[in-house]
Design a protein around this motif. Sequence first.
Motif, PDB file in Angstrom:
ATOM      1  N   ILE B 199      -6.170  14.288  -1.037  1.00  0.00           N
ATOM      2  CA  ILE B 199      -6.582  13.053  -1.710  1.00  0.00           C
ATOM      3  C   ILE B 199      -5.343  12.188  -1.869  1.00  0.00           C
ATOM      4  O   ILE B 199      -4.307  12.672  -2.333  1.00  0.00           O
ATOM      5  CB  ILE B 199      -7.151  13.340  -3.115  1.00  0.00           C
ATOM      6  CG1 ILE B 199      -8.309  14.315  -3.038  1.00  0.00           C
ATOM      7  CG2 ILE B 199      -7.569  12.049  -3.806  1.00  0.00           C
ATOM      8  CD1 ILE B 199      -8.883  14.653  -4.401  1.00  0.00           C
ATOM      9  N   THR B 200      -5.416  10.942  -1.529  1.00  0.00           N
ATOM     10  CA  THR B 200      -4.229  10.103  -1.647  1.00  0.00           C
ATOM     11  C   THR B 200      -4.633   8.645  -1.691  1.00  0.00           C
ATOM     12  O   THR B 200      -5.789   8.303  -1.466  1.00  0.00           O
ATOM     13  CB  THR B 200      -3.268  10.346  -0.448  1.00  0.00           C
ATOM     14  OG1 THR B 200      -2.115   9.537  -0.614  1.00  0.00           O
ATOM     15  CG2 THR B 200      -3.929   9.994   0.864  1.00  0.00           C
ATOM     16  N   HIS B 201      -3.692   7.787  -2.054  1.00  0.00           N
ATOM     17  CA  HIS B 201      -3.934   6.380  -1.781  1.00  0.00           C
ATOM     18  C   HIS B 201      -2.765   5.750  -1.032  1.00  0.00           C
ATOM     19  O   HIS B 201      -2.656   4.546  -0.955  1.00  0.00           O
ATOM     20  CB  HIS B 201      -4.351   5.595  -3.030  1.00  0.00           C
ATOM     21  CG  HIS B 201      -3.385   5.651  -4.154  1.00  0.00           C
ATOM     22  ND1 HIS B 201      -3.752   5.924  -5.429  1.00  0.00           N
ATOM     23  CD2 HIS B 201      -2.058   5.486  -4.173  1.00  0.00           C
ATOM     24  CE1 HIS B 201      -2.687   5.919  -6.202  1.00  0.00           C
ATOM     25  NE2 HIS B 201      -1.656   5.652  -5.467  1.00  0.00           N
ATOM     26  N   LYS B 202      -1.911   6.618  -0.494  1.00  0.00           N
ATOM     27  CA  LYS B 202      -0.818   6.090   0.317  1.00  0.00           C
ATOM     28  C   LYS B 202      -1.231   6.133   1.786  1.00  0.00           C
ATOM     29  O   LYS B 202      -1.383   7.201   2.380  1.00  0.00           O
ATOM     30  CB  LYS B 202       0.434   6.919   0.090  1.00  0.00           C
ATOM     31  CG  LYS B 202       0.991   6.752  -1.313  1.00  0.00           C
ATOM     32  CD  LYS B 202       2.309   7.445  -1.467  1.00  0.00           C
ATOM     33  CE  LYS B 202       2.793   7.344  -2.897  1.00  0.00           C
ATOM     34  NZ  LYS B 202       3.910   8.253  -3.150  1.00  0.00           N
ATOM     35  N   LEU B 203      -1.402   4.963   2.338  1.00  0.00           N
ATOM     36  CA  LEU B 203      -2.011   4.882   3.663  1.00  0.00           C
ATOM     37  C   LEU B 203      -1.077   5.378   4.762  1.00  0.00           C
ATOM     38  O   LEU B 203      -1.534   5.938   5.750  1.00  0.00           O
ATOM     39  CB  LEU B 203      -2.455   3.447   3.933  1.00  0.00           C
ATOM     40  CG  LEU B 203      -3.473   2.947   2.907  1.00  0.00           C
ATOM     41  CD1 LEU B 203      -3.832   1.496   3.160  1.00  0.00           C
ATOM     42  CD2 LEU B 203      -4.727   3.806   2.918  1.00  0.00           C
ATOM     43  N   ASP B 204       0.227   5.186   4.597  1.00  0.00           N
ATOM     44  CA  ASP B 204       1.123   5.674   5.652  1.00  0.00           C
ATOM     45  C   ASP B 204       1.065   7.190   5.752  1.00  0.00           C
ATOM     46  O   ASP B 204       1.224   7.764   6.828  1.00  0.00           O
ATOM     47  CB  ASP B 204       2.558   5.185   5.415  1.00  0.00           C
ATOM     48  CG  ASP B 204       3.076   5.535   4.035  1.00  0.00           C
ATOM     49  OD1 ASP B 204       2.246   5.767   3.136  1.00  0.00           O
ATOM     50  OD2 ASP B 204       4.312   5.591   3.853  1.00  0.00           O
ATOM     51  N   GLU B 205       0.802   7.841   4.632  1.00  0.00           N
ATOM     52  CA  GLU B 205       0.697   9.301   4.657  1.00  0.00           C
ATOM     53  C   GLU B 205      -0.582   9.738   5.360  1.00  0.00           C
ATOM     54  O   GLU B 205      -0.610  10.753   6.053  1.00  0.00           O
ATOM     55  CB  GLU B 205       0.737   9.852   3.232  1.00  0.00           C
ATOM     56  CG  GLU B 205       2.090   9.622   2.609  1.00  0.00           C
ATOM     57  CD  GLU B 205       2.164  10.030   1.154  1.00  0.00           C
ATOM     58  OE1 GLU B 205       1.136  10.502   0.630  1.00  0.00           O
ATOM     59  OE2 GLU B 205       3.232   9.873   0.563  1.00  0.00           O
ATOM     60  N   VAL B 206      -1.634   8.964   5.139  1.00  0.00           N
ATOM     61  CA  VAL B 206      -2.882   9.255   5.837  1.00  0.00           C
ATOM     62  C   VAL B 206      -2.619   9.247   7.330  1.00  0.00           C
ATOM     63  O   VAL B 206      -3.012  10.153   8.072  1.00  0.00           O
ATOM     64  CB  VAL B 206      -3.956   8.203   5.492  1.00  0.00           C
ATOM     65  CG1 VAL B 206      -5.205   8.416   6.332  1.00  0.00           C
ATOM     66  CG2 VAL B 206      -4.282   8.243   4.017  1.00  0.00           C
ATOM     67  N   MET B 207      -1.913   8.210   7.779  1.00  0.00           N
ATOM     68  CA  MET B 207      -1.639   8.070   9.202  1.00  0.00           C
ATOM     69  C   MET B 207      -0.765   9.218   9.695  1.00  0.00           C
ATOM     70  O   MET B 207      -0.925   9.692  10.809  1.00  0.00           O
ATOM     71  CB  MET B 207      -0.929   6.737   9.482  1.00  0.00           C
ATOM     72  CG  MET B 207      -1.677   5.490   9.013  1.00  0.00           C
ATOM     73  SD  MET B 207      -3.386   5.390   9.535  1.00  0.00           S
ATOM     74  CE  MET B 207      -3.203   5.224  11.299  1.00  0.00           C
ATOM     75  N   ALA B 208       0.156   9.663   8.841  1.00  0.00           N
ATOM     76  CA  ALA B 208       1.128  10.653   9.279  1.00  0.00           C
ATOM     77  C   ALA B 208       0.534  12.060   9.366  1.00  0.00           C
ATOM     78  O   ALA B 208       0.898  12.830  10.248  1.00  0.00           O
ATOM     79  CB  ALA B 208       2.325  10.653   8.328  1.00  0.00           C
ATOM     80  N   ILE B 209      -0.375  12.411   8.484  1.00  0.00           N
ATOM     81  CA  ILE B 209      -0.727  13.823   8.371  1.00  0.00           C
ATOM     82  C   ILE B 209      -2.164  14.150   8.774  1.00  0.00           C
ATOM     83  O   ILE B 209      -2.451  15.264   9.199  1.00  0.00           O
ATOM     84  CB  ILE B 209      -0.446  14.330   6.926  1.00  0.00           C
ATOM     85  CG1 ILE B 209      -0.584  15.852   6.817  1.00  0.00           C
ATOM     86  CG2 ILE B 209      -1.339  13.666   5.905  1.00  0.00           C
ATOM     87  CD1 ILE B 209       0.539  16.600   7.437  1.00  0.00           C
TER      88      ILE B 209
END
Lengths: 367, 512
Positions: B199-209
């Motif tokens: 669960i996150t709201h950091k979009l760059d992390e979504v893209m990364a992982i």
Amino acid sequence: MSKKINTKYLISLMVSIFLAFAVGAVILLCTGHSPLTAYGAMAEGAFSSLRHVGDVLEYAMVLAICGLACDLGSRVGIFNVGGEGQLLIGAIVAAQIGVSLDGTTAWLVIPLAALGAIVSAGLYAMIPGVLKVKLKVNEVITTIMLNTVAASLCQFMAKGPWKSANKTMVSATENLNVRYWFDGLIPGSNLSTAIFAAAIIAFLVWYIMQKTTQGFEMKLTGQNPRFARFSGMRIDRKIIVCMVISGAMCGMVGMFRVYGSEHLFKPSVSNDYYFEGLMVAMIARYQPLATILLSIFFAVLKVGAEGLQQVGVPNQIYLIIQTVVIFFMAAQSGFLECLSVRLQKRKAAGANAPGGPEAEEKGGAEA
Amino acid sequence: MREPVINFKHISMQFPGVLANDDISLDIMPGEVFALIGENGAGKSTLMNILYGIQTPTSGEVWIKGRRVEEFDPRNVIEQGVGMVHQHFMLVPSFTVAQNIVMSKEPRKHRIFFDNAAAEAAVRKLEEDYGLTVPESVPVEDISVGMQQRVEILKALYRGAEILILDEPTAVLTPQETEELFGVIRGIVREKHMTVIIITHKLDEVMAISDRVGVMRKGKLVGIHETRDVNQQMLASLMVGRPVLFDELERTGEPGEPALTVEQLRVLDHRGLVAVRDLSLELRAGEILGIAAIEGNGQSELIEAITGLMPVQSGRITILGKDVTGQDPGEIREAGLAHVPEDRLATGLSGAATVAENLLVGKQREARFNRWGFHQNQAAVRAYAEEVYGRYDIRGAGVEALAGDMSGGNMQKVVIAREFSFDSPVLIISQPTRGVDVGAIEFIHSRIMEKRNQGAAILLSSADLDEVFRLSDRIITLYEGRITGCFRASEITKEEIGLYMTGSRQQGGKEA
């Protein structure tokens, strides 16, 4: 912008009072008295004669000013439990000023006595205020302790240096010269012109708390002192000033008692009147208007209690009813919360029963 | 195609007045990293709490590995192989790492006594299996936040988790720790065939992982995408429900005269320990100086000392050339400072007062609100509050509602609206968007930049590094109360700055 007392509160107040009387009725029945007779006698005790109405008003005045003094402290987040002591100090200083200036014109004596009561009681209340602000000493403890100190000090003065020549009085100052007495408004009752002064004080306190910029700053200080300080308010000074004014008001009550009804100082000028005023303020949630209205209610109970004795009911029943009202009031916020949570649960359960989609639609709109 | 490891079937969750999950159906495949994103209150945590058995859905079913969950109870779900690492760690600080990991399934001696040696051995075995090293015998209170998170993960693995839920795992991590965490996630997915929901709201992390990403908005699952098919801009728009511009904020004008100077400042924290060590900095008009630091490295104390909320041990602070060292917050404000505090509810407003009253504070003595010098002009207060309410796009039940009843984002707008309304030359801003929705973040950022362009000197402290990078002209790093580096924001990367934040690298000068 002042938050008005809401209807929810009014309803729960009425319910509490009703329940208290119901419990009182049960107690009366158990002790073999008829509740109807007793409550009738109570009403009669309070309203049957002008004299009694006068006493009710006088006592309501005492409760209201004491209660408002408590409101004022609570507005900046300080709990003044020391009003009893401040009242006694104000009373004895005012009495002794009247005694020692005997012979001078009332135009000088009355203002000086008032000033003496205000200054002495205000300074006395300043002690816990300063301790609280500078040393973070809990004001509840200091004010309670200072009550005892004040009571003992006044008793010592009334038994010693300022004792009256009249041997029958154990501890009391000299009687005031009649020319300094506040005029009685109703013959035979305690009610005097002091009530006009009290009305002015009450109005001013209400006005300051509810309508002025100072009152606004006081309120924020009480609600969130860190925020008040953060936004640049001098909260230390506000707390001390409010404590002093609160004490001065109690001192004025002492003076009213002496110049209006007792005409000398004796320890019984106040029988824990401040504590009753404090309870009224708490029940009124420190709202000035509610404090004044509830003061009248409790004064009716108190004076009416004397009527109870005439029908053979011990007047302690008054104390029981008062205590029970306070109990119910203290419980009322819990009551309401419990009720509303239950209602909401029931609603939610009902909404989500078989008709799923419909309920969801409704919920979605709300969200 | 393989069978999904988890299916949500038409999950709805009704809270009083709010439908937190609205008919959500979702399949999670084995061996994937699934990112669940959405604004605050979108229902992500509720959905995960249902999966973990903490909450029972109002309607709908959850299937784990082909079996329907009958009873929603964490114990039941843990047995099925689901583990969850909460945002706030659930560790006992005084227990050792090994003791924390084996808790609730402790090895025993003679059935009664806790077997510490066996516990540590079990943890070592776990470490080897998963390639995650931790100091087994050190108390948890003595290890870093990143390490504590590993302990949480190992705890879940020890209980036999095959499906791992991570709730905002990077919120407290430095970029290096985040990278390490992602390494761990990739490792356990690739080698142990685990499934991870993050669960996150950091979009760059979504893209990364992540392999796939699900977007939630207002209780609904509004989209499920292969991560490689989307970009950050698209995801942000999906989350908010309208296009979000992640454009560069326009920066105009050059830094002017120094507006705030701090010289050799030393501040003690609440426990009497040195929190700020002889720190010096200079802040100019028309620039934003960002503070990058891990929580607890003196940034809070630095700001509270500058704003007068905390006493100064030694050193000197000036605002527009005026010495304000040791003055009270009121005097410092008068010298030309406004402050958005890090904790809005404790410091930034009064929850028991109305929105209008909160907006008024600080201006209450102005003639227009203060008839004859003492009578509060409540009509003027209301009119003023209505105007600000509209201008700052505050959304709630109006200016007469209690501030404490508003959502976090709107409370923050109230605080910002008030503090910006003084037009002070120096602005101290702490955590401007903590717990605030994406849409409001955009708004707040553009307001801050507007202030900078108008010539305000702004000191910005934020736990969100992206925010620091986006807004700042210069960035300083703090480590244990000292400045370890000072950079132009355009000349350093997030990864590099992480080294300065953890004290593993240091610049010579140490003055900003």
